[in-house]
Design a protein around this motif. Structure first.
Motif, mmCIF file in Angstrom:
data_model
loop_
_atom_site.group_PDB
_atom_site.id
_atom_site.type_symbol
_atom_site.label_atom_id
_atom_site.label_comp_id
_atom_site.label_asym_id
_atom_site.label_seq_id
_atom_site.Cartn_x
_atom_site.Cartn_y
_atom_site.Cartn_z
ATOM 1 N N SER A 16 -4.152 14.066 6.130
ATOM 2 C CA SER A 16 -2.829 13.933 5.525
ATOM 3 C C SER A 16 -1.951 15.143 5.847
ATOM 4 O O SER A 16 -0.788 14.994 6.247
ATOM 5 C CB SER A 16 -2.978 13.772 4.005
ATOM 6 N N ILE A 26 3.585 9.245 6.272
ATOM 7 C CA ILE A 26 2.591 8.373 5.641
ATOM 8 C C ILE A 26 3.272 7.660 4.474
ATOM 9 O O ILE A 26 3.915 8.303 3.643
ATOM 10 C CB ILE A 26 1.397 9.196 5.120
ATOM 11 N N GLY A 30 -0.703 4.998 2.048
ATOM 12 C CA GLY A 30 -1.555 5.808 2.915
ATOM 13 C C GLY A 30 -1.585 5.362 4.361
ATOM 14 O O GLY A 30 -2.453 5.785 5.119
ATOM 15 N N SER A 49 -7.092 9.084 0.953
ATOM 16 C CA SER A 49 -6.796 10.201 0.045
ATOM 17 C C SER A 49 -8.004 11.111 -0.130
ATOM 18 O O SER A 49 -7.853 12.289 -0.402
ATOM 19 C CB SER A 49 -6.314 9.678 -1.313
#
Length: 127
Positions: A16, A26, A30, A49
């Motif tokens: 991320s 993003i 996600g 995540s």
């Protein structure tokens, strides 16, 4: 490459964070458009995540951790990728002095590189 350096990068860089660094937006679910295959306009790459799960593209089947993502993005080998991520994310990598054997290998590599440049740049002479 020392294992401590690899682990430091693994612990500090998530997929991320890497996507944000690379300006790959993003969405709330996600997903991001996969940069590794053509024509992805819907966002088929899932960035999980949980950093231990990494990422997976449902379009091309690629997946892995942040280091693998960076390798594909930058087109670099594993060691180059660790160094690049450490630089990009301000992670100081542990260093140690080179051993005698490593110093000799560096000198040999320099000599080979120097000699290959001479060969590459030599013009053939006509008789």
């Amino acid at each position: 490459m020392r294992q401590e350096a690899i682990q430091m990068v693994r612990d500090r860089v998530t997929t991320s964070e890497l996507c944000n660094h690379l300006n790959l937006p993003i969405n709330r679910s996600g997903f991001v458009c996969c940069p590794f295959h053509a024509g992805d306009n819907t966002g088929s790459l899932k960035v999980y995540s949980d950093p231990s799960r990494g990422w997976h593209c449902f379009g091309c089947g690629e997946g892995g951790d942040a280091i693998h993502f960076a390798q594909k993005w930058y087109g670099t080998n594993f060691c180059e990728t660790i160094q690049r991520l450490a630089e990009d994310f301000g992670i100081p990598l542990p260093t140690r002095p080179l051993t005698v054997a490593e110093k000799q290998m560096v000198e040999i590599a320099k000599a080979v590189s120097y000699n290959s440049k001479i060969i590459v740049f030599d013009e053939p002479t006509s008789s």
